[in-house]
Design an enzyme around this catalytic site. Structure first.
Site, PDB file in Angstrom:
ATOM      1  N   GLU A  68       0.805  -1.215   0.000  1.00 47.47           N
ATOM      2  CA  GLU A  68       0.000   0.000   0.000  1.00 47.47           C
ATOM      3  C   GLU A  68       0.842   1.271   0.000  1.00 47.47           C
ATOM      4  O   GLU A  68       1.810   1.394   0.753  1.00 47.47           O
ATOM      5  CB  GLU A  68      -0.919   0.032   1.236  1.00 47.47           C
ATOM      6  CG  GLU A  68      -2.104  -0.892   1.147  1.00 47.47           C
ATOM      7  CD  GLU A  68      -3.180  -0.499   2.120  1.00 47.47           C
ATOM      8  OE1 GLU A  68      -3.398   0.715   2.314  1.00 47.47           O
ATOM      9  OE2 GLU A  68      -3.803  -1.402   2.711  1.00 47.47           O
ATOM     10  N   CYS A 122      -6.378  -4.978   1.892  1.00 45.31           N
ATOM     11  CA  CYS A 122      -6.607  -3.657   1.283  1.00 45.31           C
ATOM     12  C   CYS A 122      -7.940  -3.730   0.546  1.00 45.31           C
ATOM     13  O   CYS A 122      -8.068  -4.481  -0.438  1.00 45.31           O
ATOM     14  CB  CYS A 122      -5.469  -3.322   0.322  1.00 45.31           C
ATOM     15  SG  CYS A 122      -5.655  -1.724  -0.495  1.00 45.31           S
TER      16      CYS A 122
HETATM   17  N1  LIG Z   1      -2.953   3.307   1.172  1.00 47.24           N
HETATM   18  C1  LIG Z   1      -4.146   3.757   0.431  1.00 47.24           C
HETATM   19  C2  LIG Z   1      -5.251   4.185   1.429  1.00 47.24           C
HETATM   20  C3  LIG Z   1      -5.736   3.014   2.261  1.00 47.24           C
HETATM   21  C4  LIG Z   1      -6.399   1.978   1.394  1.00 47.24           C
HETATM   22  C5  LIG Z   1      -6.581   0.603   2.022  1.00 47.24           C
HETATM   23  N2  LIG Z   1      -6.218   0.456   3.400  1.00 47.24           N
HETATM   24  C6  LIG Z   1      -7.989   0.078   1.775  1.00 47.24           C
HETATM   25  O1  LIG Z   1      -8.500  -0.704   2.602  1.00 47.24           O
HETATM   26  O2  LIG Z   1      -8.549   0.417   0.712  1.00 47.24           O
HETATM   27  C7  LIG Z   1      -3.778   4.947  -0.471  1.00 47.24           C
HETATM   28  O3  LIG Z   1      -2.842   5.699  -0.129  1.00 47.24           O
HETATM   29  O4  LIG Z   1      -4.451   5.106  -1.494  1.00 47.24           O
END
Ligand SMILES: N[C@H](CCC[C@H](N)C(=O)O)C(=O)O
Length: 266
Positions: free
Chosen positions: A198, A207
């Site tokens: 991520e 995710c």
């Molecule tokens: N790291 C991702 C945000 C968290 C997404 C992830 N934790 C999920 O469950 O969709 C970004 O910077 O776009």
């Protein structure tokens, strides 16, 4: 240093992708980094602040800080946790809308026979399939499908393994201006195995937007079926992702667990 007012929080996770949830605006990048530190802080993949709604009919707005303090426009596991938080703290049930920096998202609370929250469904669209992109990492040419779930994803049909994600993810994340989430997906007859490096958080147990992006990518290549739930298996557990035939509508269903409450001086 001036002593800060203790900040109440609730710790949630979606398949081990864990978040500190705070009601109100008292958060910034540096504070989020301190809180997410797994040795000196509470420890989390991100901080989610719950703010007043922006659009008519919405219950609240979710704002997302990654553990490195960067801001993201959408978070799939996070929005399930925020919906659970709203259900728990405001006695809400059924459908509710949560505003995000990628628009309003309709969430549905699913309770078991005893009344406990068993799962949350989220209308995660609109997905945007943005075509193929080739990256060169360590002399290796890698082909990815770019998918936006409100946040950017690069989906590789590649080994869904921790070692592979660690070897390729950090470098590939930085090859896109503003960064990109990198999914390593293996579609198969029973579903999709997936590991995600991520943006702003590194290797996580799950995710949600990454699972949606991988399902959209697989359906677009005829490697998964539209219109029915696809099981996306991540290290922390499985999500059910349904991609509409138009490849724009996407529904995600999965758990949102409360771990503990606390207050922090960080
Ligand atoms: N790291 C991702 C945000 C968290 C997404 C992830 N934790 C999920 O469950 O969709 C970004 O910077 O776009």
């Amino acid at each position: 240093m001036m002593r800060r007012v203790p900040l109440p929080f609730v710790k949630y996770h979606g398949l081990g992708n864990d978040f500190v949830v705070v009601d109100g605006p008292l958060m910034d990048a540096a504070r989020a980094r301190r809180i997410c530190d797994r040795r000196r802080g509470v420890g989390a993949d991100g901080v989610l602040t719950v703010l007043p709604p922006r659009t008519a009919g919405a219950t609240a707005t979710m704002h997302i800080f990654n553990s490195d303090g960067s801001v993201a426009a959408m978070c799939g596991n996070g929005i399930r946790c925020v919906a659970r938080h709203l259900a728990d703290t405001r006695g809400l049930d059924g459908d509710l809308v949560v505003d995000t920096d990628s628009g309003p998202k309709r969430c549905t609370i699913h309770r078991g026979p005893g009344g406990a929250v068993e799962a949350v469904s989220v209308e995660m669209g609109p997905a945007r399939l943005e075509g193929e992109q080739e990256f060169r990492v360590g002399g290796e040419a890698l082909r990815a499908l770019r998918v936006s779930m409100g946040n950017p994803h690069a989906v590789l049909f590649d080994a869904p393994e921790r070692a592979r994600a660690l070897a390729v993810g950090p470098a590939l994340e930085r090859l896109v201006p503003g960064g990109v989430n990198v999914g390593f997906a293996r579609p198969g007859p029973s579903g999709i195995d997936l590991v995600v490096w991520e943006r702003g958080a590194g290797l996580t147990d799950a995710c949600g937007t990454g699972a949606c992006a991988a399902a959209v990518a697989a359906v677009s290549r005829g490697l998964a079926r539209a219109g029915a739930p696809v099981e996306v298996r991540l290290p922390g557990g499985a999500l059910a992702i349904t991609v509409a035939p138009d490849l724009v509508g996407v529904t995600m269903r999965g758990p949102a667990e409360r771990a503990f409450t606390g207050e922090t001086d960080l």
